[in-house]
Design an enzyme around this catalytic site. Sequence first.
Site, PDB file in Angstrom:
ATOM      1  CB  ILE A   1     -70.420  21.486 -26.055  1.00  0.00           C
ATOM      2  CG1 ILE A   1     -70.916  22.941 -26.023  1.00  0.00           C
ATOM      3  CG2 ILE A   1     -69.908  21.079 -24.678  1.00  0.00           C
ATOM      4  CD1 ILE A   1     -72.125  23.164 -25.132  1.00  0.00           C
TER       5      ILE A   1
ATOM      6  CG  ASP B   1     -71.301  13.614 -34.737  1.00  0.00           C
ATOM      7  OD1 ASP B   1     -71.205  14.450 -33.825  1.00  0.00           O
ATOM      8  OD2 ASP B   1     -72.082  13.741 -35.703  1.00  0.00           O
TER       9      ASP B   1
ATOM     10  CB  VAL C   1     -77.002   7.708 -29.838  1.00  0.00           C
ATOM     11  CG1 VAL C   1     -75.520   8.065 -29.884  1.00  0.00           C
ATOM     12  CG2 VAL C   1     -77.870   8.943 -30.099  1.00  0.00           C
TER      13      VAL C   1
ATOM     14  CG  ASN D   1     -72.251  16.266 -25.892  1.00  0.00           C
ATOM     15  OD1 ASN D   1     -72.513  17.247 -25.200  1.00  0.00           O
ATOM     16  ND2 ASN D   1     -71.925  16.377 -27.181  1.00  0.00           N
TER      17      ASN D   1
ATOM     18  CB  SER E   1     -80.040  21.681 -21.211  1.00  0.00           C
ATOM     19  OG  SER E   1     -80.118  23.037 -21.580  1.00  0.00           O
TER      20      SER E   1
ATOM     21  CE1 TYR F   1     -81.598  19.946 -25.970  1.00  0.00           C
ATOM     22  CE2 TYR F   1     -82.115  21.776 -24.502  1.00  0.00           C
ATOM     23  CZ  TYR F   1     -81.199  20.897 -25.048  1.00  0.00           C
ATOM     24  OH  TYR F   1     -79.883  20.955 -24.659  1.00  0.00           O
TER      25      TYR F   1
ATOM     26  CE  LYS G   1     -80.161  17.432 -23.692  1.00  0.00           C
ATOM     27  NZ  LYS G   1     -79.052  16.448 -23.710  1.00  0.00           N
TER      28      LYS G   1
ATOM     29  N   PRO H   1     -74.906  22.072 -18.597  1.00  0.00           N
ATOM     30  CG  PRO H   1     -74.586  21.682 -20.884  1.00  0.00           C
ATOM     31  CD  PRO H   1     -75.087  21.030 -19.620  1.00  0.00           C
TER      32      PRO H   1
END
Length: 273
Positions: free
Chosen positions: A39, A58, A85, A111, A166, A179, A183, A209
């Site tokens: 994405i 990245d 990151v 992201n 998410s 996860y 989020k 998303p």
Amino acid sequence: MSETEIGYIDYSTLNVDKNATYESLRDRVVLITGAGQAIGRGYAHYFSAHGAIPIIADINGENAERVKQEIEDKRGRAMAIQVDVADEKSNIEMVDKILAKYGRLDVLINNAAIFSQITMAPFWELPVDEWKRAVDVNVNGAFLCARAAVHPMIDAKWGRIINVSSGTMMMGRPNYLHYITTKAAMIGMSRSMARELGPHGITVNTFWPGVMQTEVERPSVPREMFKTMTEMQALPRQGTIHDLAKAMMFLCSDEAAYITGQGMIVDGGQNFI
């Protein structure tokens, strides 16, 4: 199902919808973490096609360079940077490189996240090291990247920070506690950042998303699960990068200048709040 139905995009032939044009994005420098694939890669293509300069950040430097080349092949502008990151120094060095080349940094899209290859299991069976890594990348990474990127925005008295959450978080989806937890943290992070940065002309929002298949393999998510989740939506089709990117561009544009501390859900009506 066809590639359109499953939401997969062949980026080598991606035709960006230019009807959703935000002139205020032209020449904006847009840092997108995790943009070497999936994405984030699509966001980079969209922003470039509308006159912005995406920074493809990245952990996989080769992927970042590949996306940069894709964009340049279409006569767009882009910069590729390898970054971890979760590492404070890496984030600082990344922002320094951006400022050295462009002298500005207008937008940050947090992201990057660990998801595709994570273990799917009840939380009491999740590897502790995997839990820690998810927190380190998904939460600490967003914090550290924003911490490094916010200074040129404060100086310019203009900026956009988008913390990507998410749609799965809204569902409380089982067997993804590491996860889902990370989020959910994006919501609180965005709201507090919005309060602190509002006086500086910077907006901060959360982007949620929905389900979308990309070129990245997801061993823990069988294709049949995508079909089931799509059937739960008010709009019974899988989202595509076009759906997500156009909404993302809006949040980053001048048109969204009075929106901050909010969450935008782009999931075809799977979750309502």
